[in-house]
Design a protein around this motif. Structure first.
Motif, mmCIF file in Angstrom:
data_model
loop_
_atom_site.group_PDB
_atom_site.id
_atom_site.type_symbol
_atom_site.label_atom_id
_atom_site.label_comp_id
_atom_site.label_asym_id
_atom_site.label_seq_id
_atom_site.Cartn_x
_atom_site.Cartn_y
_atom_site.Cartn_z
ATOM 1 N N ALA A 214 0.841 -1.215 0.000
ATOM 2 C CA ALA A 214 0.000 0.000 0.000
ATOM 3 C C ALA A 214 0.869 1.256 0.000
ATOM 4 O O ALA A 214 0.595 2.226 -0.721
ATOM 5 C CB ALA A 214 -0.933 -0.017 1.215
ATOM 6 N N VAL A 215 1.957 1.230 0.790
ATOM 7 C CA VAL A 215 2.870 2.394 0.812
ATOM 8 C C VAL A 215 3.473 2.593 -0.577
ATOM 9 O O VAL A 215 3.507 3.712 -1.118
ATOM 10 C CB VAL A 215 3.996 2.188 1.869
ATOM 11 N N LEU A 216 3.916 1.495 -1.200
ATOM 12 C CA LEU A 216 4.514 1.598 -2.537
ATOM 13 C C LEU A 216 3.487 2.114 -3.552
ATOM 14 O O LEU A 216 3.815 2.931 -4.416
ATOM 15 C CB LEU A 216 5.061 0.234 -2.984
ATOM 16 N N GLY A 217 2.255 1.635 -3.424
ATOM 17 C CA GLY A 217 1.200 2.077 -4.347
ATOM 18 C C GLY A 217 0.931 3.575 -4.223
ATOM 19 O O GLY A 217 0.833 4.289 -5.224
ATOM 20 N N GLU A 218 0.851 4.035 -2.971
ATOM 21 C CA GLU A 218 0.608 5.481 -2.745
ATOM 22 C C GLU A 218 1.746 6.327 -3.297
ATOM 23 O O GLU A 218 1.538 7.352 -3.936
ATOM 24 C CB GLU A 218 0.556 5.765 -1.238
ATOM 25 N N LEU A 219 2.979 5.870 -3.036
ATOM 26 C CA LEU A 219 4.135 6.653 -3.504
ATOM 27 C C LEU A 219 4.223 6.645 -5.027
ATOM 28 O O LEU A 219 4.590 7.652 -5.652
ATOM 29 C CB LEU A 219 5.425 6.111 -2.890
ATOM 30 N N LEU A 220 3.866 5.514 -5.644
ATOM 31 C CA LEU A 220 3.920 5.449 -7.114
ATOM 32 C C LEU A 220 2.878 6.394 -7.721
ATOM 33 O O LEU A 220 3.164 7.093 -8.708
ATOM 34 C CB LEU A 220 3.684 4.012 -7.591
ATOM 35 N N GLU A 221 1.720 6.424 -7.099
ATOM 36 C CA GLU A 221 0.684 7.342 -7.608
ATOM 37 C C GLU A 221 1.170 8.790 -7.526
ATOM 38 O O GLU A 221 1.030 9.576 -8.453
ATOM 39 C CB GLU A 221 -0.582 7.146 -6.771
ATOM 40 N N HIS A 222 1.799 9.107 -6.379
ATOM 41 C CA HIS A 222 2.345 10.459 -6.192
ATOM 42 C C HIS A 222 3.436 10.751 -7.238
ATOM 43 O O HIS A 222 3.432 11.795 -7.889
ATOM 44 C CB HIS A 222 2.915 10.573 -4.777
#
Ligand code: SIN
Length: 275
Positions: A214-222
């Protein structure tokens, strides 16, 4: 010939260089200027370069050890390799849904313990429109994070594994061991901090897998918000080289892939261990 460095192509990076023949040996002065432009703009576009695969390999050699595309001594060893949307009979196919395809944001070979410094692509055959490549500047993305987020992710290690991304995995189909790299890596030349993630980033070391994904997903979106992105619209014989240490990239599925051919020649120059 007079080497000319154009204006920056977008806020996220990119610059065009003309007045240099990449098929010829590169003298020290133009090489130094190309390297400065590469460091400052991360993506360098050389329009109108008619190059053989051998000449492209020779140009790539100026920047370090080129990853071989075939066995030493084989015909494919010292040449750029071919990437395309063609099947073995030369027919266009749509592979955009592949979980390991270039259509997802990634940095090249991030699952290697020593991932590449740079990649170069040379446009050989293009669809009539579309077939772009997008680049996201992960230094800008890191700099734009809230201080609290920077503190939360400092020191975290990402487990990269070919075919394993954010909880989905086809890694078992290929025998590639996982490797750890820092989520926040330091550019060896500029000292800037950049996010290191994308496809093949499996999870975060020491964090429950779902939470890490989830952290990786959020950062990738950013990191892939439009203000951090340069979209390259190819023209035949463009050669584009980019810095894998501070960019994500993806091929864009914005053409009819089952109908039109897209053929590129690719060279990858070895980097150093991310820190
Ligand atoms: C790549 O991901 O290395 C290639 C991108 C592209 O084909 O545009």
């Amino acid at each position: 010939m007079v080497l000319v460095i154009g204006p920056r192509l977008s806020a996220a990076g990119g610059v065009a260089i003309t007045g240099v023949d990449l098929a010829a040996p590169l003298a020290a002065e133009p090489k130094a200027r190309i390297l400065d432009a590469f460091r400052d703009h991360h993506i360098v576009v050389f329009p109108d370069q008619a190059l053989t695969r051998e000449q492209q390999y020779g140009f790539a050699r100026n920047f370090g050890e080129v990853e071989p595309s075939g066995q030493a001594g084989s015909k494919r060893h010292a040449v750029a390799h071919v990437i395309s949307n063609l099947d073995k009979d030369g027919n266009p196919v749509d592979r955009s849904a592949s979980p390991v395809g270039n259509y997802r944001w990634h940095t090249d070979k991030s699952w290697h313990s020593v991932p590449p410094l740079l990649t170069m692509l040379h446009a050989i055959e293009l669809p009539p429109a579309g077939g772009d490549t997008e680049f996201a500047n992960t230094v800008m993305a890191y700099a734009a994070l809230a201080e609290q987020t920077k503190r939360r992710i400092a020191g975290l290690q990402v487990v990269f594994r070919w075919g394993s991304s954010g909880g989905n995995s086809i890694a078992a189909t290929r025998n590639e061991p996982p490797v750890d790299h820092p989520l926040v890596r330091t550019h060896p030349e500029t000292g800037s901090k950049a996010l290191y993630l994308g496809n093949h980033a499996s999870h975060i070391r020491g964090m429950p897998e779902a939470e890490g994904a989830a952290v990786l997903g959020e950062l990738l979106e950013h990191a892939t918000r439009r203000q951090f992105v340069y979209a390259h619209r190819w023209r035949k014989n463009d050669l584009v080289m980019w810095d894998n240490r501070c960019l994500l990239h993806r091929a864009v599925a914005n053409y009819d892939m089952g109908k039109y051919r897209r053929v590129m020649h690719r060279s990858v120059v070895k980097g150093t261990v991310p820190f």
